[in-house]
Write a protein that holds these residues in place. Structure first.
Motif, PDB file in Angstrom:
ATOM      1  N   LEU A 124       0.834  -1.208   0.000  1.00 40.61           N
ATOM      2  CA  LEU A 124       0.000   0.000   0.000  1.00 40.61           C
ATOM      3  C   LEU A 124       0.866   1.256   0.000  1.00 40.61           C
ATOM      4  O   LEU A 124       0.642   2.179  -0.783  1.00 40.61           O
ATOM      5  N   CYS A 151      -3.900   6.760  -6.881  1.00 39.54           N
ATOM      6  CA  CYS A 151      -4.226   5.600  -7.723  1.00 39.54           C
ATOM      7  C   CYS A 151      -3.445   5.718  -9.032  1.00 39.54           C
ATOM      8  O   CYS A 151      -2.922   6.769  -9.348  1.00 39.54           O
ATOM      9  N   PHE A 167      -2.127   0.574  -8.074  1.00 36.61           N
ATOM     10  CA  PHE A 167      -3.492   0.039  -8.121  1.00 36.61           C
ATOM     11  C   PHE A 167      -4.450   1.103  -8.613  1.00 36.61           C
ATOM     12  O   PHE A 167      -4.163   2.291  -8.547  1.00 36.61           O
ATOM     13  N   ASP A 168      -5.582   0.670  -9.131  1.00 36.36           N
ATOM     14  CA  ASP A 168      -6.751   1.511  -9.364  1.00 36.36           C
ATOM     15  C   ASP A 168      -7.799   1.056  -8.359  1.00 36.36           C
ATOM     16  O   ASP A 168      -7.661  -0.005  -7.746  1.00 36.36           O
ATOM     17  N   VAL A 169      -8.846   1.838  -8.186  1.00 40.69           N
ATOM     18  CA  VAL A 169      -9.918   1.475  -7.260  1.00 40.69           C
ATOM     19  C   VAL A 169     -11.253   1.668  -7.959  1.00 40.69           C
ATOM     20  O   VAL A 169     -11.492   2.698  -8.591  1.00 40.69           O
ATOM     21  N   PHE A 217      -9.929  -2.906  -5.016  1.00 40.29           N
ATOM     22  CA  PHE A 217      -8.621  -2.561  -5.558  1.00 40.29           C
ATOM     23  C   PHE A 217      -8.411  -3.387  -6.820  1.00 40.29           C
ATOM     24  O   PHE A 217      -8.633  -4.594  -6.826  1.00 40.29           O
ATOM     25  N   VAL A 237      -7.417   5.197   2.245  1.00 39.43           N
ATOM     26  CA  VAL A 237      -7.182   3.788   2.526  1.00 39.43           C
ATOM     27  C   VAL A 237      -7.351   3.564   4.023  1.00 39.43           C
ATOM     28  O   VAL A 237      -6.777   4.306   4.829  1.00 39.43           O
ATOM     29  N   TRP A 254     -11.089  -2.792   6.413  1.00 42.76           N
ATOM     30  CA  TRP A 254     -10.729  -3.757   5.376  1.00 42.76           C
ATOM     31  C   TRP A 254     -11.691  -4.929   5.421  1.00 42.76           C
ATOM     32  O   TRP A 254     -11.976  -5.466   6.489  1.00 42.76           O
ATOM     33  N   LEU A 309      -4.549  -8.543  -8.535  1.00 40.58           N
ATOM     34  CA  LEU A 309      -5.552  -7.492  -8.686  1.00 40.58           C
ATOM     35  C   LEU A 309      -6.405  -7.788  -9.916  1.00 40.58           C
ATOM     36  O   LEU A 309      -5.851  -8.007 -11.004  1.00 40.58           O
TER      37      LEU A 309
END
Length: 197
Positions: free
Chosen positions: A18, A44, A48-50, A85, A131, A147, A158
């Motif tokens: 992260l 992002c 990662f993208d979200v 994610f 996050v 989480w 992912l």
């Protein structure tokens, strides 16, 4: 609801992954060492993208991913939304795939297949997300962010745009209830036959 995705504690490797999304990963890790219950804002697009979905629909997507599909990457809940994610580039590609699947409204009318489905928000390059903290707090405000599937490795799998499209379409289909019976006649008399002698 599947019990396969209840891991809520971020491992040290997950925290390092992260933190690697930020400009100063060591500062983020130092903050988490001092305050493990502190959420942070991370960019992002590179690591990662979200994909953000309303809570109920996001949970349906998560169920589809775990019950019928390949599983998910890390997943968080933040202020009534589910944050899935995803692989970098998903935020750019997923909206076009959703449009191709006739997702959402067109020309002021609902598309015939998924009219009741809320829009998904895609966060990629140039965006940032909050996050959740690596460790769950015991404070009563903890429920605002947590989480559902915590990162546990430095290179988590992912899902890409195709996998998330698949999960969204199946979640939409599971939300639509189709009955083969006609609606009940509102003026019909109802008799309690259980009281028959």
């Amino acid at each position: 609801m599947s019990s396969a995705w209840n891991a809520s504690e971020v491992t040290p490797d997950g925290a390092a992954w992260l933190a690697s999304a930020g400009t100063y990963p060591r500062s983020t890790l130092a903050l988490w060492e001092e305050r493990p219950d502190a959420p942070v804002v991370l960019p992002c697009g590179a690591v990662f993208d979200v994909v953000s979905a309303p809570s109920m629909f996001g949970r349906r997507m998560l169920d589809r991913l775990w019950d019928d599909g390949p599983g998910s990457g890390p997943v968080a809940e933040f202020r009534g939304r589910i944050l899935l994610f995803a692989a970098p580039g998903t935020a750019q590609r997923l909206p076009a795939l959703l449009e191709w699947e006739e997702w959402g409204a067109r020309d002021g009318r609902e598309a015939h297949r998924t009219g009741a489905v809320p829009p998904l928000l895609c966060h990629g390059t140039g965006d940032a997300v909050t996050v959740p903290a690596p460790s769950e707090s015991t404070s009563p405000t903890r429920s605002a962010s947590r989480w559902l599937v915590a990162p546990d490795t430095r290179q988590p799998w992912l899902p890409g745009p195709e996998v998330l499209l698949w999960a969204a379409v199946r979640a939409a289909r599971s939300a639509v209830r189709i009955s083969i019976f006609p609606p009940a006649d509102q003026d019909a008399k109802v008799y309690d036959v259980s009281r028959r002698r």
